[in-house]
Design an enzyme around this catalytic site. Sequence first.
Site, PDB file in Angstrom:
ATOM      1  N   SER A  22       1.115  -1.204   0.293  1.00  0.00           N
ATOM      2  CA  SER A  22      -0.217   0.118   0.185  1.00  0.00           C
ATOM      3  C   SER A  22       1.208   1.125   0.058  1.00  0.00           C
ATOM      4  O   SER A  22       0.833   1.681   0.964  1.00  0.00           O
ATOM      5  CB  SER A  22      -1.252  -0.096   1.155  1.00  0.00           C
ATOM      6  OG  SER A  22      -2.157  -0.879   1.183  1.00  0.00           O
ATOM      7  N   HIS A 137      -4.807  -5.164  -4.886  1.00  0.00           N
ATOM      8  CA  HIS A 137      -4.617  -6.290  -4.184  1.00  0.00           C
ATOM      9  C   HIS A 137      -6.247  -5.610  -3.172  1.00  0.00           C
ATOM     10  O   HIS A 137      -6.644  -7.656  -3.313  1.00  0.00           O
ATOM     11  CB  HIS A 137      -3.673  -6.523  -3.090  1.00  0.00           C
ATOM     12  CG  HIS A 137      -3.332  -5.489  -2.033  1.00  0.00           C
ATOM     13  ND1 HIS A 137      -2.855  -4.096  -2.081  1.00  0.00           N
ATOM     14  CD2 HIS A 137      -3.665  -5.198  -0.441  1.00  0.00           C
ATOM     15  CE1 HIS A 137      -2.751  -4.002  -0.910  1.00  0.00           C
ATOM     16  NE2 HIS A 137      -3.315  -4.470  -0.127  1.00  0.00           N
ATOM     17  N   ARG A 138      -6.328  -4.542  -2.798  1.00  0.00           N
ATOM     18  CA  ARG A 138      -7.645  -4.230  -2.836  1.00  0.00           C
ATOM     19  C   ARG A 138      -8.833  -4.279  -3.414  1.00  0.00           C
ATOM     20  O   ARG A 138      -9.870  -4.822  -3.254  1.00  0.00           O
ATOM     21  CB  ARG A 138      -8.291  -3.102  -1.642  1.00  0.00           C
ATOM     22  CG  ARG A 138      -5.902  -3.473  -0.349  1.00  0.00           C
ATOM     23  CD  ARG A 138      -6.946  -2.748   0.764  1.00  0.00           C
ATOM     24  NE  ARG A 138      -8.073  -3.450   1.310  1.00  0.00           N
ATOM     25  CZ  ARG A 138      -8.818  -2.636   2.531  1.00  0.00           C
ATOM     26  NH1 ARG A 138      -7.955  -2.210   3.117  1.00  0.00           N
ATOM     27  NH2 ARG A 138      -9.674  -3.310   3.096  1.00  0.00           N
ATOM     28  N   GLU A 174     -13.327   3.936  -0.305  1.00  0.00           N
ATOM     29  CA  GLU A 174     -12.947   2.996   0.275  1.00  0.00           C
ATOM     30  C   GLU A 174     -13.648   2.594   1.459  1.00  0.00           C
ATOM     31  O   GLU A 174     -12.786   2.144   2.242  1.00  0.00           O
ATOM     32  CB  GLU A 174     -11.142   3.638   1.208  1.00  0.00           C
ATOM     33  CG  GLU A 174     -10.302   4.015  -0.766  1.00  0.00           C
ATOM     34  CD  GLU A 174      -9.417   3.061  -1.012  1.00  0.00           C
ATOM     35  OE1 GLU A 174      -9.323   2.351   0.521  1.00  0.00           O
ATOM     36  OE2 GLU A 174      -8.966   2.500  -1.797  1.00  0.00           O
ATOM     37  N   HIS A 250      -6.479   6.777   4.667  1.00  0.00           N
ATOM     38  CA  HIS A 250      -8.173   7.380   4.830  1.00  0.00           C
ATOM     39  C   HIS A 250      -7.978   8.560   6.233  1.00  0.00           C
ATOM     40  O   HIS A 250      -7.324   8.594   6.247  1.00  0.00           O
ATOM     41  CB  HIS A 250      -8.587   5.819   4.807  1.00  0.00           C
ATOM     42  CG  HIS A 250      -8.199   4.903   4.050  1.00  0.00           C
ATOM     43  ND1 HIS A 250      -8.304   3.492   4.807  1.00  0.00           N
ATOM     44  CD2 HIS A 250      -8.672   4.740   2.869  1.00  0.00           C
ATOM     45  CE1 HIS A 250      -7.812   2.807   3.674  1.00  0.00           C
ATOM     46  NE2 HIS A 250      -8.395   3.595   2.690  1.00  0.00           N
ATOM     47  N   ASN A 365      -0.084  -3.302   8.991  1.00  0.00           N
ATOM     48  CA  ASN A 365       0.050  -2.981   7.886  1.00  0.00           C
ATOM     49  C   ASN A 365      -0.932  -1.783   7.771  1.00  0.00           C
ATOM     50  O   ASN A 365      -1.430  -1.351   7.170  1.00  0.00           O
ATOM     51  CB  ASN A 365      -0.533  -4.119   7.422  1.00  0.00           C
ATOM     52  CG  ASN A 365      -0.135  -5.463   7.332  1.00  0.00           C
ATOM     53  OD1 ASN A 365       1.434  -4.913   7.000  1.00  0.00           O
ATOM     54  ND2 ASN A 365      -0.747  -6.190   6.503  1.00  0.00           N
ATOM     55  N   CYS A 371      -9.360   0.373  11.676  1.00  0.00           N
ATOM     56  CA  CYS A 371      -9.748  -0.024  10.925  1.00  0.00           C
ATOM     57  C   CYS A 371     -10.270  -1.651  10.664  1.00  0.00           C
ATOM     58  O   CYS A 371     -10.948  -1.670   9.369  1.00  0.00           O
ATOM     59  CB  CYS A 371      -8.296  -0.240  10.067  1.00  0.00           C
ATOM     60  SG  CYS A 371      -7.444   1.873   9.914  1.00  0.00           S
TER      61      CYS A 371
HETATM   62  O1  SUG Z   1      -5.625  -0.467   2.820  1.00  0.00           O
HETATM   63  N1  SUG Z   1      -3.380  -1.686   4.167  1.00  0.00           N
HETATM   64  C1  SUG Z   1      -4.196  -1.560   4.828  1.00  0.00           C
HETATM   65  C2  SUG Z   1      -4.630  -0.985   5.381  1.00  0.00           C
HETATM   66  C3  SUG Z   1      -6.327   0.188   5.576  1.00  0.00           C
HETATM   67  C4  SUG Z   1      -6.929   0.534   6.872  1.00  0.00           C
HETATM   68  N2  SUG Z   1      -7.977   1.002   6.398  1.00  0.00           N
HETATM   69  C5  SUG Z   1      -8.307   2.202   7.068  1.00  0.00           C
HETATM   70  N3  SUG Z   1      -7.372   2.860   7.193  1.00  0.00           N
HETATM   71  N4  SUG Z   1      -9.679   2.281   7.370  1.00  0.00           N
HETATM   72  C6  SUG Z   1      -4.937  -0.621   2.720  1.00  0.00           C
HETATM   73  O2  SUG Z   1      -3.214   0.564   2.582  1.00  0.00           O
HETATM   74  C7  SUG Z   1      -1.023  -3.698   3.853  1.00  0.00           C
HETATM   75  C8  SUG Z   1      -0.533  -4.431   2.893  1.00  0.00           C
HETATM   76  C9  SUG Z   1       0.137  -5.022   2.570  1.00  0.00           C
HETATM   77  O3  SUG Z   1       0.631  -4.564   2.567  1.00  0.00           O
HETATM   78  O4  SUG Z   1       0.329  -6.116   2.534  1.00  0.00           O
HETATM   79  C10 SUG Z   1      -2.730  -3.131   3.217  1.00  0.00           C
HETATM   80  O5  SUG Z   1      -3.389  -3.509   2.821  1.00  0.00           O
END
Ligand code: SUG
Length: 457
Positions: A22, A137-138, A174, A250, A365, A371
């Site tokens: 990310s 990935h998301r 998001e 976010h 992460n 979150c």
């Molecule tokens: O989307 N991290 C997520 C964290 C989400 C946090 N959510 C909120 N703030 N509501 C993102 O960045 C990291 C995965 C990795 O690096 O393997 C990740 O997807």
Amino acid sequence: MSAREFNFDGLVGPTHNHAGLSFGNVASASNSNSIANPRAAALQGLAKMHALAQRGFAQALLPPQKRPDFGLLRAAGFYGTDADLLAKAQREAPVLLAAAWSASPMWTANAATVSPAADTADGRTHFTVANLNSKLHRSREHRQTLRTLQAIFSDPAHFAVHAALPGTPAFGDEGAANHGRLCADHGTPGVELFVYGRSEFDASVGAPSRFPARQTLEAGQAIARRHLLAPERVVHLHQNPEVIDQGVFHNDVISVTNGRVLFYHEAAFADEAGSLARLHAAIAPLGAALQPVRVPASAVSVADAVGSYLFNSQLLSRADGGMTLVIPRECEENAAVAAYLRTLLDSGGPIDELLSFDLRQSMRNGGGPACLRLRVVLTDAQAAAMHQGVLLTAALHARLVAWVERHYRDRLSPADLADPALVAEVDAALDALADILGLPSLYHLAPDEETGPPSPP
Ligand code: SUG
């Protein structure tokens, strides 16, 4: 209408790992390729859910998604047996392999945007699944998220579960991480707050220069229309592009709402005074007064907010009328934030209790307490109409702890992601979970249309 807020926490999946996927999320980047502990991650999340349920907060969960996402690997041109796909992807495109294994659906604040029945013209609770199209990935989550939410909130008399907005940059969405709600009471009409980092069509809206803005104005506008919200009770606020460039990927990393309270950092919004004035004006006709709790930069810098996740806390209303702030341990370890929290409790303001949790695996992460949960306000009739198997009772908690201890590894490194044995382990774990939750067809997804043939023609 009397209603309660349920927190649906993401149950951390068995493939939790640190892949640095990310860009713009400081913790994700700085822990890239370190060794993760999926078992500890899941147990930390369950401990938070259980503690809050024990204190009388309405607590439920959303299950993890099936991984690896072989459809992603096939769409990217890999073919052969499952083992071939893993080996080739690890050799040629390890980032794609990590994306295919990501346990990112655990951050359910990004699963959907939710509008309670009291806010919608048809008196149903509306969900729009987030497309999460800013990160590869998301962007793969929304199909299963739709399926999961439709399985839990299946009664069309009470719930409208909308599919994700088209996955195009104009509609970058998001979910609840950029959405808030202000109200006198959870069951009465509220003001819904959509925070955007950029606009696709309005060139006058400033955008960050270093890191991406994931949420657009246009996505918030579309969701407000879909959810049949009264325009006078919708406020779209521009997030400060400068904080996005400092790692606030976010809005829930820099502000949180609950009831009449807006707990926020002074740098959260592009135009602080104008944003507050619009919120005051929108909430006044509801017979309520906004209660801003403003954190000045002189007390907590943006860097400290990002490092500690102070604002990624859950702000919860207790039955006794007080408010509890659920913080990650990191807040107590940051001297400035810890000092600020002491003054907050002494201030006589609405927040009068702190609860701190060790969520370090998720935090590594970039995912804090807020979150990890999706807020869903439900009337008693709606709570009775939803699928009951996901409500976190003490018995379910105990079963899930045993399930994690049986099925999860306590160590996952990038090298492990090519191990075909992990595929079988995850399948066995999720089959058992579907039974535990009483959702037997949860993971019976039709193959992706885009995946193409499994081998070359
Ligand atoms: O989307 N991290 C997520 C964290 C989400 C946090 N959510 C909120 N703030 N509501 C993102 O960045 C990291 C995965 C990795 O690096 O393997 C990740 O997807």
